[in-house]
Design a protein around this motif. Structure first.
Motif, PDB file in Angstrom:
ATOM      1  N   LYS A   1      36.757 -22.938  15.351  1.00 24.31           N
ATOM      2  CA  LYS A   1      36.691 -21.490  15.138  1.00 24.31           C
ATOM      3  C   LYS A   1      35.767 -20.848  16.178  1.00 24.31           C
ATOM      4  O   LYS A   1      36.068 -19.778  16.731  1.00 24.31           O
ATOM      5  N   LEU A   2      34.635 -21.489  16.466  1.00 25.78           N
ATOM      6  CA  LEU A   2      33.721 -20.969  17.486  1.00 25.78           C
ATOM      7  C   LEU A   2      34.369 -20.991  18.873  1.00 25.78           C
ATOM      8  O   LEU A   2      34.206 -20.062  19.665  1.00 25.78           O
ATOM      9  N   LEU A   3      35.121 -22.038  19.140  1.00 24.59           N
ATOM     10  CA  LEU A   3      35.811 -22.111  20.427  1.00 24.59           C
ATOM     11  C   LEU A   3      36.844 -21.003  20.534  1.00 24.59           C
ATOM     12  O   LEU A   3      37.022 -20.389  21.601  1.00 24.59           O
ATOM     13  N   ASP A   4      37.541 -20.703  19.442  1.00 23.15           N
ATOM     14  CA  ASP A   4      38.509 -19.593  19.434  1.00 23.15           C
ATOM     15  C   ASP A   4      37.816 -18.273  19.774  1.00 23.15           C
ATOM     16  O   ASP A   4      38.343 -17.452  20.526  1.00 23.15           O
ATOM     17  N   ILE A   5      36.635 -18.066  19.198  1.00 26.13           N
ATOM     18  CA  ILE A   5      35.894 -16.823  19.453  1.00 26.13           C
ATOM     19  C   ILE A   5      35.519 -16.736  20.927  1.00 26.13           C
ATOM     20  O   ILE A   5      35.678 -15.685  21.564  1.00 26.13           O
ATOM     21  N   PHE A   6      35.028 -17.825  21.486  1.00 24.12           N
ATOM     22  CA  PHE A   6      34.656 -17.821  22.907  1.00 24.12           C
ATOM     23  C   PHE A   6      35.865 -17.506  23.783  1.00 24.12           C
ATOM     24  O   PHE A   6      35.782 -16.682  24.706  1.00 24.12           O
ATOM     25  N   LYS A   7      36.975 -18.152  23.509  1.00 28.14           N
ATOM     26  CA  LYS A   7      38.188 -17.902  24.301  1.00 28.14           C
ATOM     27  C   LYS A   7      38.639 -16.449  24.183  1.00 28.14           C
ATOM     28  O   LYS A   7      39.028 -15.826  25.175  1.00 28.14           O
ATOM     29  N   HIS A   8      38.551 -15.921  22.970  1.00 29.30           N
ATOM     30  CA  HIS A   8      39.017 -14.560  22.728  1.00 29.30           C
ATOM     31  C   HIS A   8      38.205 -13.536  23.517  1.00 29.30           C
ATOM     32  O   HIS A   8      38.764 -12.634  24.154  1.00 29.30           O
ATOM     33  N   PHE A   9      36.882 -13.675  23.507  1.00 30.28           N
ATOM     34  CA  PHE A   9      36.033 -12.653  24.115  1.00 30.28           C
ATOM     35  C   PHE A   9      35.790 -12.879  25.606  1.00 30.28           C
ATOM     36  O   PHE A   9      35.377 -11.951  26.311  1.00 30.28           O
ATOM     37  N   THR A  10      36.030 -14.082  26.103  1.00 25.47           N
ATOM     38  CA  THR A  10      35.845 -14.329  27.541  1.00 25.47           C
ATOM     39  C   THR A  10      37.164 -14.402  28.296  1.00 25.47           C
ATOM     40  O   THR A  10      37.181 -14.263  29.523  1.00 25.47           O
ATOM     41  N   GLY A  11      38.262 -14.650  27.583  1.00 27.52           N
ATOM     42  CA  GLY A  11      39.548 -14.824  28.241  1.00 27.52           C
ATOM     43  C   GLY A  11      39.711 -16.187  28.877  1.00 27.52           C
ATOM     44  O   GLY A  11      40.718 -16.441  29.548  1.00 27.52           O
ATOM     45  N   ASP A  12      38.747 -17.079  28.677  1.00 24.91           N
ATOM     46  CA  ASP A  12      38.797 -18.415  29.277  1.00 24.91           C
ATOM     47  C   ASP A  12      39.555 -19.355  28.347  1.00 24.91           C
ATOM     48  O   ASP A  12      38.977 -19.977  27.458  1.00 24.91           O
ATOM     49  N   GLN A  13      40.865 -19.478  28.565  1.00 26.94           N
ATOM     50  CA  GLN A  13      41.697 -20.307  27.704  1.00 26.94           C
ATOM     51  C   GLN A  13      41.559 -21.797  27.989  1.00 26.94           C
ATOM     52  O   GLN A  13      42.075 -22.631  27.250  1.00 26.94           O
ATOM     53  N   ASP A  14      40.835 -22.152  29.068  1.00 29.49           N
ATOM     54  CA  ASP A  14      40.603 -23.559  29.377  1.00 29.49           C
ATOM     55  C   ASP A  14      39.288 -24.063  28.797  1.00 29.49           C
ATOM     56  O   ASP A  14      38.933 -25.235  28.980  1.00 29.49           O
ATOM     57  N   ALA A  15      38.552 -23.196  28.140  1.00 25.67           N
ATOM     58  CA  ALA A  15      37.257 -23.597  27.570  1.00 25.67           C
ATOM     59  C   ALA A  15      37.430 -24.746  26.587  1.00 25.67           C
ATOM     60  O   ALA A  15      38.433 -24.825  25.878  1.00 25.67           O
ATOM     61  N   ASP A  16      36.443 -25.622  26.531  1.00 28.27           N
ATOM     62  CA  ASP A  16      36.537 -26.791  25.661  1.00 28.27           C
ATOM     63  C   ASP A  16      35.146 -27.145  25.145  1.00 28.27           C
ATOM     64  O   ASP A  16      34.143 -26.551  25.548  1.00 28.27           O
ATOM     65  N   PHE A  17      35.085 -28.126  24.288  1.00 30.90           N
ATOM     66  CA  PHE A  17      33.818 -28.584  23.744  1.00 30.90           C
ATOM     67  C   PHE A  17      33.006 -29.275  24.826  1.00 30.90           C
ATOM     68  O   PHE A  17      33.565 -29.900  25.736  1.00 30.90           O
TER      69      PHE A  17
END
Length: 499
Positions: free
Chosen positions: A425-441
């Protein structure tokens, strides 16, 4: 086998119920916008006030009795009342909460900071410096007072909007994270574990693994005839968790040819700046590197390591200072992964390699103690690592006909949390607000209080790919980052508050 299992476990997070494109709560984005539009200036003002308290722990007085911490807590109490939250002062720990629900989401921060060398700052490190466009420079801005201010106004925005949450939001502020985890460890014995815990004392996107903070601290105690070439007054570093920016020593009985040779070597070591000053009894040699958090030694330039490197080809007398220089050269060098330190070097597939860095020199009479800060990943048992450290130290003493006065060794415990229910869920939030769809743990070298919770992960405030400035002598946070943090922390509290 272990690395394969770890990869499979981490992959399982990405396949949990929350897909990478999961929709956020319908309120999250609008309330996040509201928070920034209404409270960006307020969080800057609050951060300015928080930084003004030099909350550096001192050995002679506990944090609850320290006037600086007392003032800091009085400000927090006032802000909690002003914003409409409940407040509990529990000595070393402050809790600021919103809601009376039985289950809770705990946001974990700390209010103490590392020491700061005032001579290295444009003005007092405890006064926010705005002379650099877009930046707020000051001790604690990134680690951790900026995050505290942001969390307070994220809570305020949710309260303003009357958002109903299923879980209580509780901001935990500990006052000795940088120096003594003992009081918090004791406190956690009676603190009811939260449904979800998040530390906001690290990095984005989402930290699910932390290396273990470790220490190797040999003490050198030896005199020499002082008839040959020798060094004295070796100095370097400020504290164990900072890559040292400065180091120096005095060189004695050196011929003009040797001094010229050292100056030529110094020119080759371009990563640092050397100065040579003639003194009545020798030559004062100083080196300036770049400070950084010791969890990221690659982000700094280690002045102690480079000072030792200067003398790599010089035979020094075996006094305490000379032994220390020889120790750094032979067992550490300019490498940051322990490859010269016997067999201690190793690497974990996800967490990366262990790092090893000399960080501070402390003198007590003729005794010199060198702190070597190591950050240990999973992948090697603590007993084996300690055995390998001891073997390397024993061999070094035998090779150099040296007897160390003492060695203090601490082997920290790494953390790999591959089943946290709120990580995706936290990763989803980061992707949503930064637009970085490649973000990972991610894994970090630093260690946070997440280790004291059953299921804590870390979420910011430092962005990936950017140099972390906490613990450096130029700590700052940008206005842009504060605004982004406010958006994401507001959304985080709404999402986890209803999860």
């Amino acid at each position: 086998m272990e690395s394969v299992l770890n990869k499979l476990a981490l992959a399982s997070i990405a396949l949990c119920a929350f897909s990478a494109h999961a929709q956020l709560n319908k309120h999250s984005e609008s309330v996040a916008d509201y928070a920034v539009n209404n409270y960006q200036n307020a969080q800057v003002h609050t951060l300015t006030n928080l930084v003004s308290f030099p909350t550096v722990n001192k050995s002679e007085i506990s944090a609850p009795q320290n006037p600086d911490f007392i003032g800091f807590k009085a400000l927090l109490k006032m802000k909690a009342a002003e914003l409409g939250f409940d407040y509990q002062d529990l000595g070393y720990t402050v809790l600021i909460g919103m809601g009376e629900q039985k289950e809770k989401v705990t946001i974990v921060t700390h209010g103490d900071v590392q020491p700061a060398n005032a001579s290295k700052w444009k003005q007092s490190p405890f006064i926010i410096d705005t002379s650099e466009p877009g930046k707020l420079v000051g001790r604690g801005t990134e680690d951790d007072k900026g995050a505290i201010a942001t969390a307070l106004y994220a809570m305020k925005a949710i309260k303003d909007k009357g958002i109903t949450l299923d879980n209580r939001i509780e901001l935990m502020i500990y006052l000795a994270e940088e120096s003594d985890w003992g009081p918090l460890t004791e406190f956690m014995k009676t603190y009811e574990q939260p449904k979800y815990a998040i530390t906001i004392d690290a990095s984005y996107p989402v930290v699910v693994a932390e290396k273990g903070w470790s220490l190797i601290a040999p003490t050198f105690d030896a005199t020499s005839p002082q008839t040959g070439v020798y060094v004295s007054n070796v100095k370097g570093g400020a504290f164990a968790s900072q890559i040292p920016e400065d180091a120096s020593l005095t060189l004695h009985n050196a011929s003009p040819e040797l001094v010229a040779q050292l100056k030529q070597t110094a020119k080759v070591l371009k990563q640092v700046e050397f100065t040579f000053d003639d003194q009545t009894d020798g030559t004062l040699i100083s080196v300036k590197g770049m400070s950084a958090h010791s969890s990221e030694p690659e982000s700094g330039v280690n002045a102690i390591a480079y000072l030792a490197e200067l003398f790599k080809a010089v035979e020094l007398e075996n006094n305490s200072d000379g032994q220390l220089i020889k120790f750094v050269n032979q067992l550490i060098g300019l490498d940051i992964h322990g490859k010269q330190f016997g067999d201690i070097a190793y690497k974990h597939d996800f967490m990366g390699p262990m790092t090893v860095a000399p960080t501070v020199i402390e003198r007590d009479g003729n005794n010199l103690t060198l702190a070597v800060n190591a950050r240990r990943p999973m992948g090697k048992e603590a007993d084996l690592l300690k055995q390998q450290i001891n073997s390397a130290l024993t061999q070094w003493q035998a090779d150099n006909k040296v007897t160390l006065a003492n060695v203090k060794t601490t082997i920290g415990t790494p953390m790999l949390l591959d089943d946290a229910p709120h990580a995706q869920k936290l990763l989803d939030i980061f992707k949503h607000f930064t637009g970085d769809q490649d973000a990972d743990f991610v894994s970090i070298g630093g260690g946070t209080n997440a280790k004291l919770f059953d299921n804590a992960v870390s979420f910011g405030p430092s962005m990936p790919g950017k140099r972390y400035t906490g613990h450096s002598e130029h700590e700052f946070i940008t206005l842009e980052q504060l605004a982004l943090n406010l958006r994401m922390y507001t959304a985080m509290m709404i999402e986890l508050g209803n999860m």
